[in-house]
Design a protein around this motif. Structure first.
Motif, PDB file in Angstrom:
ATOM      1  N   ALA A   9     -46.414  -1.160   5.843  1.00 46.43           N
ATOM      2  CA  ALA A   9     -46.584   0.214   5.361  1.00 46.43           C
ATOM      3  C   ALA A   9     -45.340   1.031   5.663  1.00 46.43           C
ATOM      4  O   ALA A   9     -44.861   1.046   6.806  1.00 46.43           O
ATOM      5  CB  ALA A   9     -47.807   0.841   6.013  1.00 46.43           C
ATOM      6  N   PRO A  10     -44.741   1.718   4.654  1.00 46.80           N
ATOM      7  CA  PRO A  10     -43.563   2.547   4.903  1.00 46.80           C
ATOM      8  C   PRO A  10     -43.887   3.649   5.911  1.00 46.80           C
ATOM      9  O   PRO A  10     -44.986   4.224   5.908  1.00 46.80           O
ATOM     10  CB  PRO A  10     -43.216   3.114   3.531  1.00 46.80           C
ATOM     11  CG  PRO A  10     -43.873   2.199   2.552  1.00 46.80           C
ATOM     12  CD  PRO A  10     -45.118   1.715   3.232  1.00 46.80           C
ATOM     13  N   LEU A  11     -42.898   3.962   6.775  1.00 46.26           N
ATOM     14  CA  LEU A  11     -43.091   4.974   7.815  1.00 46.26           C
ATOM     15  C   LEU A  11     -42.146   6.138   7.513  1.00 46.26           C
ATOM     16  O   LEU A  11     -40.917   6.022   7.636  1.00 46.26           O
ATOM     17  CB  LEU A  11     -42.784   4.380   9.197  1.00 46.26           C
ATOM     18  CG  LEU A  11     -43.031   5.283  10.401  1.00 46.26           C
ATOM     19  CD1 LEU A  11     -44.522   5.644  10.492  1.00 46.26           C
ATOM     20  CD2 LEU A  11     -42.576   4.595  11.678  1.00 46.26           C
ATOM     21  N   ALA A  12     -42.717   7.257   7.092  1.00 46.00           N
ATOM     22  CA  ALA A  12     -41.917   8.440   6.781  1.00 46.00           C
ATOM     23  C   ALA A  12     -41.823   9.341   8.002  1.00 46.00           C
ATOM     24  O   ALA A  12     -42.542   9.165   8.992  1.00 46.00           O
ATOM     25  CB  ALA A  12     -42.546   9.190   5.606  1.00 46.00           C
ATOM     26  N   GLY A  13     -40.953  10.322   7.916  1.00 47.81           N
ATOM     27  CA  GLY A  13     -40.774  11.278   9.001  1.00 47.81           C
ATOM     28  C   GLY A  13     -39.360  11.244   9.555  1.00 47.81           C
ATOM     29  O   GLY A  13     -38.541  10.389   9.210  1.00 47.81           O
TER      30      GLY A  13
END
Length: 353
Positions: A272-276
């Protein structure tokens, strides 16, 4: 200094070619027994005249010292000039010659004494080795300074060497294969350190990082279920971005190497891509590049795509290069854990002391 024998004192050279004194060491003849000069016109002196009476001293001329026979000069003592003053040059040369001869004699005596001592020692050694003495026993030793004794026949204590070959250095993969040996602390910052990543000539900026024991929520499109089925115990993620391309790399932990390999082989979907941390959502409702691999008890996954939502095609080499770089970085970081633990085990004291 010259060699070839001592130089003996030489007689001082005189201007007239003489040696400066009588060659036989005699003093010049005095007036006793000498003829007095006669008047050329007179006849032979009467008997008894012309000589001093027996026991009488010769008459000294009233003025000046007695004269030598015509053409002769009185011999000057050695080291004295003709005018009666000391010949300092000749005296210095004679003194230097005596000193040189004394040094030669001392040196020669030292050489002879050394040769004599060497001869005595050689004779003693020869006599000691003759049949008159007692043959050395098998435990003969030689004394050395300090009172220690060194065996001379090779029968004394000898150094011993173990016949067991030393253990080979520990293999880093031994520590990465099972959770029982892979006990070093593991954190997101330890696995993905710093704020930037330099890989070759490419610099990536690190975004958000995270760690969770809920492995099912760390996967998308079926990967979460695969991780949970094979006993995933933890997932650590980090996102990097460069030139409009973002990638999330996730590392999943398993009990052993077999389970991690099975999760890699059965993987579907992606991490799962991790944004932030300055990186917005990416790889949502679009096509991204997903990859999976395994090393030891670790399975690692990457998902890379454009930050503006564009679909990734086979011609987008920047996305493939980013995925390759972050996959290689994850591999290196995992292997470094195994190498560090192997090195620590090799230097640890025996018995855990």
């Amino acid at each position: 200094m010259s060699f070839g024998g001592p130089r003996w004192p030489q007689e001082p050279h005189q201007p007239d070619g003489g040696t400066g004194h009588d060659p036989y060491g005699q003093q010049p003849a005095g007036p006793y027994g000498q003829q007095q000069p006669q008047d050329p016109g007179a006849g032979p002196a009467p008997y008894g005249q012309g000589r001093e009476p027996y026991g009488q001293q010769p008459q000294v001329p009233p003025y000046g010292p007695a004269r030598e026979p015509f053409g002769q000069q009185p011999a000057a003592p050695f080291g004295t000039a003709a005018d009666g003053t000391p010949d300092w040059s000749a005296l210095a040369e004679a003194s230097e010659t005596r000193q040189r001869r004394r040094r030669w004699l001392i040196a020669g005596g030292g050489v002879l004494a050394t040769a004599a001592i060497a001869t005595v020692v050689a004779v003693a050694v020869v006599n000691g080795g003759s049949g008159g003495g007692t043959a050395p026993t098998a435990s003969a030793t030689t004394a050395v300074p300090g009172g220690a004794e060194v065996p001379t026949d090779g029968t004394g204590p000898q150094p011993s060497f173990s016949s067991v070959a030393p253990a080979p250095p520990a293999d880093p993969m031994d520590f990465l294969a099972t959770a029982a040996k892979d006990t070093a602390p593991l954190t997101p910052e330890g696995l993905f350190p710093g704020r930037k990543l330099t890989f070759g000539d490419r610099v990536y900026t690190k975004g958000a990082t995270g760690s969770t024991t809920q492995c099912a929520g760390a996967g998308r499109d079926g990967l979460g279920a695969v991780l949970q089925r094979h006993g995933c115990s933890r997932v650590i993620r980090a996102t990097y971005v460069r030139d409009g391309v973002a990638v999330t790399v996730g590392v999943a932990l398993f009990a052993d190497q077999g389970k991690a390999l099975a999760a890699k082989e059965g993987a579907r979907g992606g991490i799962a891509p991790l944004a932030g941390a300055g990186v917005g959502d990416f790889c949502r409702a679009t096509v991204c590049l997903r990859r999976s691999n395994a090393l030891g008890r670790y399975a690692y996954f990457t998902q890379a795509g454009f930050t503006d939502g564009r679909k990734v095609t086979t011609s987008d080499t920047a996305v493939f290069k980013t995925s390759d770089d972050l996959g290689a970085f994850a591999f290196n970081q995992i292997y470094a854990r195994g190498r560090a633990q192997a090195s620590a085990a090799a230097t640890a004291p025996a018995g855990g002391q």
